[in-house]
Design a protein around this motif. Structure first.
Motif, short mmCIF file in Angstrom:
data_model
loop_
_atom_site.label_atom_id
_atom_site.label_comp_id
_atom_site.label_asym_id
_atom_site.label_seq_id
_atom_site.Cartn_x
_atom_site.Cartn_y
_atom_site.Cartn_z
N TYR A 1 -3.22 -1.45 7.89
CA TYR A 1 -2.23 -0.42 7.62
C TYR A 1 -1.67 0.22 8.88
CZ TYR A 1 -4.34 -1.00 3.03
OH TYR A 1 -4.84 -1.53 1.86
N GLN B 1 0.81 -1.22 0.00
CA GLN B 1 0.00 0.00 0.00
C GLN B 1 0.84 1.26 0.00
OE1 GLN B 1 0.60 -1.79 2.75
NE2 GLN B 1 0.56 -0.54 4.59
N ASP C 1 -3.43 6.51 6.54
CA ASP C 1 -2.85 5.17 6.52
C ASP C 1 -1.33 5.27 6.68
OD1 ASP C 1 -5.17 3.67 6.49
OD2 ASP C 1 -5.39 3.80 4.33
N PHE D 1 -5.79 2.60 -1.95
CA PHE D 1 -4.55 2.26 -1.25
C PHE D 1 -3.40 1.88 -2.17
CE2 PHE D 1 -6.36 -1.83 -1.98
CZ PHE D 1 -5.36 -2.78 -1.87
#
Length: 262
Positions: free
Chosen positions: A118, A74, A89, A240
């Protein structure tokens, strides 16, 4: 002893006298232990083998990513505002170049999350930038390394500043959330993590219990999410992965996708 980081999902877990054999995030049905088995690393090793790269998406939004890819792969998103910056995140690596970059933009006022996959090294980030971490209370059970900066919030929405808010959507996790920023596009921007999964074609979006294991959500949950998102003004969405950017037609794509589920 060093805190260990799961190489499959990137979550940092506290080291103890009794080593953790399996990552509790990955043994859950929403993630998985690789066929090759559980392996661990730490921040020192990550710093030796990975770099942090940044990409400007617009004047107020930057993408942060590890190269080569690590864990789930991500990105984190850095939101720049006059009243303070938000990291949406997180990624596992935190090194001097990225610290210098973020400080050059004004540091961080808050870290906020879409969901537990995350969390990674969130405590390292919060300590470095001396800022709070916002996590929905519904996902408290997934915080295995709870630092002093964690702020659990409850209910449907957590207001931040300048009209920015974290909105609890649920679905993927009970606390799965989005970040709504009303001023980065004509009708507003949503940062979704993988509360929604944006397809490579940018014509479809999914909301699932487990993305890697292809476990769908119940129909009633999809209907609830569809109704919730219909009330929100937005036209742009960033997911993401680095290619998950939908400009100006995001709400239309999401509503069409949710209708197909129904």
């Amino acid at each position: 002893m060093k805190n260990q980081i799961c190489t499959a999902c990137g979550t940092q877990l506290p080291m103890s006298s009794k080593p953790i054999k399996l990552c509790p995030i990955c043994v859950d049905d929403r993630q998985y232990i690789p066929e090759t088995g559980q392996t661990w690393t730490d921040l020192d090793e990550l710093s030796k083998n990975h770099l942090m790269v940044t990409k400007k998406l617009n004047d107020h939004l930057y993408e942060l990513k590890m190269m080569p890819s690590f864990g789930i792969g991500q990105r984190a998103l850095l939101v720049i505002t006059p009243a303070g910056n938000i990291l949406w995140d997180c990624i596992s690596l935190l090194n001097e170049p990225i610290i210098e970059f973020i400080n050059s933009k004004g540091g961080l006022k808050a870290i906020a999350f879409s969901h537990p996959h995350y969390y990674t090294t969130m405590n390292e980030w919060a300590a470095t930038f001396n800022c709070p971490i916002y996590i929905h209370k519904n996902d408290e059970q997934w915080i295995f390394n709870k630092g002093d900066q964690v702020r659990l919030w409850e209910g449907a929405e957590q207001e931040l500043w300048d009209g920015i808010s974290i909105i609890n959507v649920g679905g993927h996790f009970p606390g799965s959330s989005i970040l709504h920023i009303p001023f980065l596009s004509p009708k507003g921007v949503v940062l979704c993590g993988d509360t929604f999964y944006i397809s490579p074609s940018k014509k479809h979006m999914a909301a699932m219990y487990s993305y890697p294991n292809r476990i769908p959500l119940p129909l009633e949950e999809i209907k609830r999410i569809k109704a919730l998102m219909h009330q929100l003004d937005f036209d742009t969405m960033h997911g993401f992965y680095a290619d998950q950017n939908v400009y100006l037609v995001a709400k239309e794509v999401l509503e069409t996708s949710m209708s197909r589920y129904v």
